[in-house]
Design an enzyme around this catalytic site. Structure first.
Site, PDB file in Angstrom:
ATOM      1  N   ASP A   1      23.463  81.938 -63.947  1.00  9.81           N
ATOM      2  CA  ASP A   1      23.431  80.546 -63.472  1.00  9.81           C
ATOM      3  C   ASP A   1      22.889  80.457 -62.041  1.00  9.81           C
ATOM      4  OD1 ASP A   1      23.799  77.843 -63.597  1.00  9.81           O
ATOM      5  OD2 ASP A   1      25.963  77.907 -63.253  1.00  9.81           O
ATOM      6  N   GLY A   2      22.239  79.328 -61.754  1.00  7.25           N
ATOM      7  CA  GLY A   2      21.802  79.065 -60.379  1.00  7.25           C
ATOM      8  C   GLY A   2      20.301  79.071 -60.151  1.00  7.25           C
TER       9      GLY A   2
ATOM     10  N   TRP B   1      18.406  77.488 -56.805  1.00  8.32           N
ATOM     11  CA  TRP B   1      17.636  78.449 -56.010  1.00  8.32           C
ATOM     12  C   TRP B   1      16.226  77.891 -55.769  1.00  8.32           C
ATOM     13  CZ3 TRP B   1      13.223  81.478 -56.513  1.00  8.32           C
ATOM     14  CH2 TRP B   1      13.129  82.594 -55.680  1.00  8.32           C
TER      15      TRP B   1
ATOM     16  N   HIS C   1      13.559  79.924 -62.718  1.00 10.50           N
ATOM     17  CA  HIS C   1      13.718  80.676 -63.968  1.00 10.50           C
ATOM     18  C   HIS C   1      12.837  81.931 -63.958  1.00 10.50           C
ATOM     19  CE1 HIS C   1      16.287  77.609 -65.459  1.00 10.50           C
ATOM     20  NE2 HIS C   1      15.352  76.697 -65.654  1.00 10.50           N
TER      21      HIS C   1
ATOM     22  N   ARG D   1      17.869  69.311 -71.376  1.00 12.78           N
ATOM     23  CA  ARG D   1      17.047  69.318 -70.150  1.00 12.78           C
ATOM     24  C   ARG D   1      15.698  68.642 -70.434  1.00 12.78           C
ATOM     25  NH1 ARG D   1      18.696  74.622 -66.779  1.00 12.78           N
ATOM     26  NH2 ARG D   1      20.907  74.324 -67.078  1.00 12.78           N
TER      27      ARG D   1
ATOM     28  N   LEU E   1      20.320 101.684 -74.161  1.00 12.01           N
ATOM     29  CA  LEU E   1      20.987 100.437 -73.773  1.00 12.01           C
ATOM     30  C   LEU E   1      20.789  99.433 -74.901  1.00 12.01           C
ATOM     31  CD1 LEU E   1      22.359  98.549 -71.626  1.00 12.01           C
ATOM     32  CD2 LEU E   1      20.042  97.880 -70.945  1.00 12.01           C
TER      33      LEU E   1
ATOM     34  N   ARG F   1      33.231  78.630 -64.884  1.00 13.46           N
ATOM     35  CA  ARG F   1      33.346  78.111 -66.257  1.00 13.46           C
ATOM     36  C   ARG F   1      32.734  79.137 -67.203  1.00 13.46           C
ATOM     37  NH1 ARG F   1      31.137  73.506 -63.688  1.00 13.46           N
ATOM     38  NH2 ARG F   1      29.028  74.154 -64.247  1.00 13.46           N
TER      39      ARG F   1
ATOM     40  N   SER G   1      31.338  77.948 -70.202  1.00 16.99           N
ATOM     41  CA  SER G   1      30.219  77.194 -70.796  1.00 16.99           C
ATOM     42  C   SER G   1      29.824  77.626 -72.208  1.00 16.99           C
ATOM     43  CB  SER G   1      28.997  77.252 -69.880  1.00 16.99           C
ATOM     44  OG  SER G   1      29.304  76.696 -68.632  1.00 16.99           O
TER      45      SER G   1
END
Ligand code: FPP
Length: 239
Positions: A17-18, A22, A34, A68, A128, A191, A193
């Site tokens: 998030d953010g 930013w 993004h 959005r 991974l 949160r 979400s």
């Protein structure tokens, strides 16, 4: 059952998030954030094996993100296509197995095809396990799983008396994953979400003030190491 975490988290899940804030702080459009966020994803993926993290799940697009602007949604979809295209070989050679969770029905067939191809391309890897949540929502996932399980019951292939937590978990998008040990959310919001609602029942949470595009591999490593100092109780009392 109590466990100390000397071994570190095996499965880390990130709510990235953010990005918008930013970008705004730099007078740029949200998509700029993004793109910066996608670069951090690459960094975090690279950092995982040395930290002993075997599973990394990232929340890339939620079932709510369709609300959005059309420009932001289209820009994000283009970014996912570009990420797959530009990262496929790197992920393959780094031993990363990539899988996607979420409802693919609403996604552009061209993107879905690229997702399928990346899953197939990396299917033999096991250094991974990276899972990308795309058009994912925890409630939506549980709803879809329940629908599939109900069809099996209606067809007589599953007995109603056999339906329990373990059975339902097998119908979730995450049936191939262990539950997350640690869920990290950046940007100062505390949160969850709609992220991995079922799977995070006993996860530890870290809410970090840093915005995702500033979330470096070093901050990731520090966050992961803090987990080692926590004690997980799974509902039990400490002896
Ligand atoms: C939430 O921040 C972030 C998203 C909805 C998108 C996450 C996507 C990326 C990090 C890009 C790349 C991902 C992959 C897997 C290549 P926000 O935009 O809601 O931030 P804000 O709360 O500051 O507005």
């Amino acid at each position: 059952m109590c466990e100390s975490n000397t071994a570190g988290p095996r499965h880390v899940a990130c709510i990235m998030d953010g990005n918008g804030r930013w970008a705004k702080a730099r007078g740029k459009a949200r998509l700029f954030g993004h793109h910066a966020g996608a670069r951090r994803v690459k960094e975090v993926v690279k950092a995982c094996p040395d930290l002993g993290v075997e599973y990394l799940t990232v929340f890339a697009f939620s079932t709510e993100n369709w609300k959005r602007t059309q420009a932001e949604v289209a820009g994000l979809m283009k970014l996912f296509r570009r990420y797959i295209q530009s990262e496929a070989n790197e992920l393959l050679s780094a031993g990363v197995r990539v899988r996607f969770i979420g409802d693919r029905v609403r996604l552009d067939p061209k993107l879905v095809k690229m997702m399928d191809q990346l899953e197939l391309l990396t299917s033999k890897n096991d250094k991974l396990h990276m899972t990308v949540a795309l058009n994912y929502g925890g409630r939506d996932e549980i709803g879809r799983a329940t629908k599939r399980l109900a069809s099996e019951v209606a067809a007589g292939r599953v007995k109603p008396s056999d339906v329990d937590e373990t059975t339902l978990a097998r119908y979730l998008d995450t049936c191939f994953l262990p539950d997350p040990d640690l869920v990290i959310r950046t940007s100062g919001e505390a949160r969850i979400s709609n992220f991995l609602l079922w799977q995070s029942a006993y996860a530890e949470y870290e809410f970090i003030d840093t915005l995702w595009p500033d979330f470096t591999a070093d901050i990731f490593a520090q966050t992961v190491s803090r987990y080692g100092k926590r004690e997980r109780r799974y509902g039990a009392v400490v002896a």
